[in-house]
Design a protein around this motif. Structure first.
Motif, PDB file in Angstrom:
ATOM      1  N   HIS A 111      12.551  -1.648  -4.597  1.00 46.49           N
ATOM      2  CA  HIS A 111      12.637  -0.607  -3.563  1.00 46.49           C
ATOM      3  C   HIS A 111      11.850  -1.039  -2.327  1.00 46.49           C
ATOM      4  O   HIS A 111      11.140  -2.051  -2.335  1.00 46.49           O
ATOM      5  N   CYS A 112      11.963  -0.257  -1.267  1.00 46.50           N
ATOM      6  CA  CYS A 112      11.299  -0.588  -0.007  1.00 46.50           C
ATOM      7  C   CYS A 112       9.810  -0.232  -0.062  1.00 46.50           C
ATOM      8  O   CYS A 112       9.351   0.473  -0.971  1.00 46.50           O
ATOM      9  N   ASP A 113       9.054  -0.684   0.925  1.00 43.75           N
ATOM     10  CA  ASP A 113       7.621  -0.397   0.973  1.00 43.75           C
ATOM     11  C   ASP A 113       7.351   0.864   1.796  1.00 43.75           C
ATOM     12  O   ASP A 113       8.273   1.609   2.143  1.00 43.75           O
ATOM     13  N   ARG A 114       6.095   1.119   2.098  1.00 40.98           N
ATOM     14  CA  ARG A 114       5.700   2.338   2.797  1.00 40.98           C
ATOM     15  C   ARG A 114       6.238   2.407   4.216  1.00 40.98           C
ATOM     16  O   ARG A 114       6.384   3.492   4.790  1.00 40.98           O
ATOM     17  N   THR A 136       4.677   0.035 -12.513  1.00 42.19           N
ATOM     18  CA  THR A 136       3.600   0.540 -11.666  1.00 42.19           C
ATOM     19  C   THR A 136       3.904   0.128 -10.243  1.00 42.19           C
ATOM     20  O   THR A 136       4.030  -1.064  -9.946  1.00 42.19           O
ATOM     21  N   SER A 137       4.023   1.097  -9.344  1.00 47.60           N
ATOM     22  CA  SER A 137       4.456   0.778  -7.992  1.00 47.60           C
ATOM     23  C   SER A 137       3.817   1.739  -6.998  1.00 47.60           C
ATOM     24  O   SER A 137       2.774   2.358  -7.275  1.00 47.60           O
ATOM     25  N   ILE A 138       4.436   1.852  -5.821  1.00 47.42           N
ATOM     26  CA  ILE A 138       3.999   2.810  -4.797  1.00 47.42           C
ATOM     27  C   ILE A 138       5.223   3.620  -4.365  1.00 47.42           C
ATOM     28  O   ILE A 138       6.361   3.196  -4.572  1.00 47.42           O
ATOM     29  N   TYR A 139       4.963   4.786  -3.800  1.00 46.22           N
ATOM     30  CA  TYR A 139       6.053   5.660  -3.376  1.00 46.22           C
ATOM     31  C   TYR A 139       6.764   5.039  -2.177  1.00 46.22           C
ATOM     32  O   TYR A 139       6.143   4.706  -1.181  1.00 46.22           O
ATOM     33  N   GLU A 175       0.829  -1.198   0.000  1.00 42.59           N
ATOM     34  CA  GLU A 175       0.000   0.000   0.000  1.00 42.59           C
ATOM     35  C   GLU A 175       0.869   1.255   0.000  1.00 42.59           C
ATOM     36  O   GLU A 175       1.990   1.255   0.507  1.00 42.59           O
ATOM     37  N   GLY A 176       0.320   2.327  -0.560  1.00 45.51           N
ATOM     38  CA  GLY A 176       1.046   3.591  -0.584  1.00 45.51           C
ATOM     39  C   GLY A 176       0.558   4.468  -1.719  1.00 45.51           C
ATOM     40  O   GLY A 176      -0.286   4.064  -2.526  1.00 45.51           O
ATOM     41  N   VAL A 177       1.086   5.673  -1.793  1.00 43.92           N
ATOM     42  CA  VAL A 177       0.743   6.605  -2.864  1.00 43.92           C
ATOM     43  C   VAL A 177       1.211   6.012  -4.190  1.00 43.92           C
ATOM     44  O   VAL A 177       2.377   5.601  -4.312  1.00 43.92           O
ATOM     45  N   PRO A 178       0.347   5.946  -5.194  1.00 39.68           N
ATOM     46  CA  PRO A 178       0.729   5.334  -6.487  1.00 39.68           C
ATOM     47  C   PRO A 178       1.918   6.053  -7.132  1.00 39.68           C
ATOM     48  O   PRO A 178       2.013   7.279  -7.114  1.00 39.68           O
ATOM     49  N   ASN A 194      -3.839  11.555  -7.772  1.00 41.08           N
ATOM     50  CA  ASN A 194      -3.791  10.832  -9.044  1.00 41.08           C
ATOM     51  C   ASN A 194      -2.568   9.948  -9.215  1.00 41.08           C
ATOM     52  O   ASN A 194      -2.475   9.195 -10.188  1.00 41.08           O
ATOM     53  N   GLY A 195      -1.644  10.027  -8.278  1.00 42.91           N
ATOM     54  CA  GLY A 195      -0.407   9.274  -8.388  1.00 42.91           C
ATOM     55  C   GLY A 195       0.667  10.081  -9.079  1.00 42.91           C
ATOM     56  O   GLY A 195       0.380  10.999  -9.847  1.00 42.91           O
ATOM     57  N   TYR A 196       1.915   9.731  -8.814  1.00 46.67           N
ATOM     58  CA  TYR A 196       3.058  10.435  -9.388  1.00 46.67           C
ATOM     59  C   TYR A 196       3.741   9.576 -10.447  1.00 46.67           C
ATOM     60  O   TYR A 196       3.594   8.349 -10.468  1.00 46.67           O
ATOM     61  N   THR A 197       4.492  10.240 -11.306  1.00 44.01           N
ATOM     62  CA  THR A 197       5.398   9.572 -12.243  1.00 44.01           C
ATOM     63  C   THR A 197       6.802  10.096 -11.986  1.00 44.01           C
ATOM     64  O   THR A 197       7.012  11.312 -11.953  1.00 44.01           O
ATOM     65  N   ALA A 198       7.730   9.192 -11.752  1.00 46.79           N
ATOM     66  CA  ALA A 198       9.136   9.535 -11.580  1.00 46.79           C
ATOM     67  C   ALA A 198       9.877   9.085 -12.833  1.00 46.79           C
ATOM     68  O   ALA A 198       9.862   7.901 -13.166  1.00 46.79           O
TER      69      ALA A 198
END
Length: 295
Positions: free
Chosen positions: A161-164, A196-199, A133-136, A285-289
């Motif tokens: 990467h790590c989770d929330r 597609t992941s979470i922050y 779970e986390g910010v998209p 809406n979620g971020y794109t990096a």
């Protein structure tokens, strides 16, 4: 009568003087660029994007002229992507894969597991279907030949990467049976992969980051073959602050206040100047990096 010399700051590219009514924006932009250059870092916002913003249309009525990290960006980070050679670019620094790579170099190897080749890495696969779970967050990594700038088509990219909560699947307490937030993809015709992941969280002692390894192709990636490049993506401070103010990231607020790019043991040598992602999007809406790297 002596004529006052024309200030060179107000001469345009055609040798004409910029009239006073239009100096405000020019001054603001030039001042911003000068300050960024003085710092030696663009903080994830490319000069090209900055100049493009200057020439874009005026905001619609009611729109904010200043914007914020939580506002949805108006331009796609990869809108100008091209497979053609664009000239030499800086090679992304080699960095540690850390203690939780999952590539067989430190215990467990997830790369040879069926299901590791995927674009959506939010859930575990195999015996568990737990969803992180986390910010998209969509992660766009474009891989290019540092010598020519040509897109590396068909390369294999392993990203994790790590989770929330700051934990890593396969390693952290309670996560040994999870393999979420890890995946392999093949670069497309533009040299790009999109996950597609979470922050990720900020955990104690490290700046918020994402790990990746580049292989010559997916076959070598899933066979733990020779690694072309191991490095990390740094996430920009402005977006970190916005995301970590949301529920579930409480520990990150404290941890990120105790570290900086300059003090980080990975990005500190050059403050991550070649590794800071360009960001667009919002919490809602979620971020794109997005990051383009040379290898």
């Amino acid at each position: 009568m002596t004529t006052k010399p024309t200030d060179p700051r107000w001469i345009d590219e055609h040798g004409e003087e910029i009239d006073e009514d239009h100096r405000g924006l020019v001054y603001d932009i030039r001042t911003l660029v000068d300050r960024r250059l003085a710092l030696g870092i663009f903080g994830g916002v490319g000069l090209t994007a900055l100049l493009a913003a200057c020439s874009s249309a005026s905001p619609e009525p009611g729109a904010s002229a200043t914007g914020s990290a939580s506002a949805t960006a108006t331009a796609s980070p990869s809108a100008s992507a091209s497979a053609a050679a664009s000239g030499p670019l800086a090679e992304v620094p080699d960095e540690t894969g850390g203690p939780y790579p999952g590539d067989g170099s430190n215990g467990v190897n997830v790369l040879d597991d069926s299901g590791i080749v995927r674009s959506d890495i939010r859930s575990s696969f195999g015996s568990s279907t737990t969803v992180a779970e986390g910010v998209p967050l969509t992660i766009e990594l474009t891989v290019r030949d540092a010598a020519t700038g040509s897109a590396l088509v068909g390369a294999g990219v392993y990203l994790w990467h790590c989770d929330r909560d700051g934990g890593y699947s396969l390693y952290s307490d309670g996560l040994a049976n999870e393999n979420y937030l890890r995946g392999v993809q093949e670069t497309d015709a533009m040299g790009t992969v999109r996950f597609t992941s979470i922050y990720p969280a900020c955990y104690a002692g490290r700046w918020p980051h994402i790990h990746f390894e580049v292989y010559s192709d997916v076959a070598n990636a899933v066979a733990s073959g020779p690694i072309v490049k191991t490095s990390q993506i740094a996430l920009p401070a402005e977006v970190n602050d916005v995301v970590y103010a949301t529920g579930g990231y409480e520990s990150s607020v404290r941890n990120v206040s105790q570290v900086s790019l300059a003090s980080d043991n990975v990005f500190g040598d050059d403050q991550g100047i070649h590794q800071i992602a360009s960001m667009s999007g919002s919490v809602a809406n979620g971020y794109t990096a997005a990051l383009t790297i040379g290898v």
